[in-house]
Design an enzyme around this catalytic site. Structure first.
Site, PDB file in Angstrom:
ATOM      1  N   HIS A 238       3.369   4.940  -8.534  1.00  0.00           N
ATOM      2  CA  HIS A 238       3.726   3.578  -8.990  1.00  0.00           C
ATOM      3  C   HIS A 238       3.591   3.368 -10.505  1.00  0.00           C
ATOM      4  O   HIS A 238       2.834   2.519 -10.981  1.00  0.00           O
ATOM      5  CB  HIS A 238       2.935   2.511  -8.238  1.00  0.00           C
ATOM      6  N   ASP A 311       5.236   1.929  -1.941  1.00  0.00           N
ATOM      7  CA  ASP A 311       3.854   1.418  -1.965  1.00  0.00           C
ATOM      8  C   ASP A 311       3.722   0.248  -0.989  1.00  0.00           C
ATOM      9  O   ASP A 311       3.107  -0.782  -1.290  1.00  0.00           O
ATOM     10  CB  ASP A 311       3.442   1.003  -3.369  1.00  0.00           C
TER      11      ASP A 311
END
Length: 429
Positions: A238, A311
């Site tokens: 991320h 995520d």
């Protein structure tokens, strides 16, 4: 969404077959027999074979997500392996890697075996990622070798950054012997402090404590240097800041063991999107300014960023329906991923459809060492069919997770998954 067992024989007819390996996109049919690709070509439609007319649909490999949170064991009220699988199917994902920050953490060979055994009943392939340190406490390395033997696909203390550089170095050295990636949530705790959103003009305006982008980029830089001296595989999750992209780009010019992912929400939103204190936009790392958002897009276009990962982080209403400073970090993302990223990268930035599909298929599979040449005879069918031209609005009835913490409701998305085939099941969305 309807999920059924595949018939013994199924003909997917008149599809645009997109092969991200050979970079081709041509019309044809795919014959499945007992869940395996029996042939690809152009066939007459026999009366004894179930046929799906796929005119207007693109057929390609099922998507692969390297970064999901399915919350089992311990927080099944948020998500289970079963409910997470349904969310994945709705998004076109046939294979996911689950993070270990459960309750208790997945930090032993026994816990890895638990996930693998329970996942056998799920309609997608689920690969557990093991914790780097025991209890995710950041001090003592877990039994990485035994966890790998039990089926761990990688190692991460995701959600809890590994602050101790020596511990991170040892983890990389062990992982090199095992030939698997280490994935570190890159944030310096001292710099992050109690920040709940990106530090900048918007955090000042909203009166919220800021998390500076340097908290991420300094940790990314450290991890890249440690990967360099150990020769280990490092996957950066991320990525959110422009400086991090630049560090990754520079290191990848001399090191083939570095990979990185970006999420749909970091590509779509900037910190000005938090103007109404939407707690569904409270994520870690935070949504950054527009300069960083554009840098992430640039990183994808030039190859510094390898793949898309959601995520997917489910939370209950109780976790999110509170003040911004007290709300939990994270949002769901499996069901909305394809339409969001296709809109940004293909429609707005002009990325080719084949190159876009690679970000969800070939690239993540290569990072984790999975088979990535799936559209050939004799391969188990992991297939997604989508309408690349479909413009639709994302709403709560499109969600199949146990949780509904998404900031994308009401957004117009481009491209919609229609069928997902995985492990002998076919889902129609």
């Amino acid at each position: 969404m309807k999920i059924d067992k595949l018939p013994e024989k199924l003909l997917l007819q008149n599809a645009d077959i997109l092969d991200p390996i050979n970079k081709t996109n041509k019309k044809g049919d795919v014959l499945l027999v007992n869940g395996v690709i029996a042939d690809i070509g152009k066939f007459e439609s026999p009366k004894d074979i179930k046929t799906i007319d796929c005119v207007g649909l693109t057929l390609t490999q099922g998507f692969c997500d390297l970064h999901v949170h399915f919350r089992e064991p311990g927080n099944e009220d948020k998500e289970t392996l079963e409910s997470g699988s349904k969310a994945a199917l709705a998004g076109g994902f046939t294979r996911v890697c689950t993070m270990p920050n459960t309750a208790p953490p997945i930090d032993s060979p026994e816990s890895i075996s638990y996930i693998i055994e329970k996942a056998k009943k799920c309609p997608i392939h689920i690969h557990p990622i093991g914790a780097v340190t025991k209890g995710q406490k950041g001090h003592e390395i877990s039994e990485m070798g035994l966890m790998k033997e039990a089926g761990a696909i990688a190692f991460s203390d995701d959600g809890i950054p590994i602050q101790n550089g020596l511990v991170m170095r040892k983890a990389l050295e062990y992982s090199k012997m095992l030939d698997v990636p280490v994935i570190n949530h890159a944030e310096d705790d001292c710099l992050r402090c109690d920040g709940v959103m990106n530090e900048g003009l918007m955090s000042t305006r909203l009166g919220l404590s800021g998390n500076p982008s340097i908290a991420e980029s300094t940790m990314v830089h450290r991890d890249l240097k440690l990967a360099g001296i150990t020769g280990a595989k490092l996957h950066v999750p991320h990525v959110s800041s422009a400086a991090s992209v630049e560090h990754i780009r520079e290191m990848k010019s001399t090191n083939n063991n570095i990979s990185a992912e970006v999420t749909p929400h970091h590509l779509f939103f900037n910190d000005e999107s938090l103007y109404n204190y939407d707690t569904n936009l409270k994520v870690a790392p935070p949504i950054r300014g527009d300069m960083s958002r554009k840098a992430l897009i640039g990183g994808i276009l030039d190859g510094a960023i390898d793949c898309i990962a959601t995520d997917h982080a489910p939370h209950t209403l109780h976790d999110k329906e509170t003040t911004f400073d007290l709300a939990s970090f994270g949002m769901i993302g499996l069901e909305s991923c394809f339409g969001i990223v296709k809109k940004i990268l293909v429609d707005e930035e002009g990325l080719g459809l084949i190159d876009f599909v690679k970000l969800l298929t070939v690239s993540p599979r290569k990072i984790m060492g999975f088979d990535y040449d799936l559209l050939s005879k004799g391969k188990e069918a992991e297939v997604v069919l989508f309408d690349s031209n479909k413009i639709w609005t994302f709403e709560k009835n499109n969600v199949f997770s146990r949780s509904i913490n998404s900031p994308f409701y009401g957004q117009s998305l481009s491209g919609k998954v229609k069928y997902t085939i995985s492990k002998g099941y076919i889902s129609q969305i």
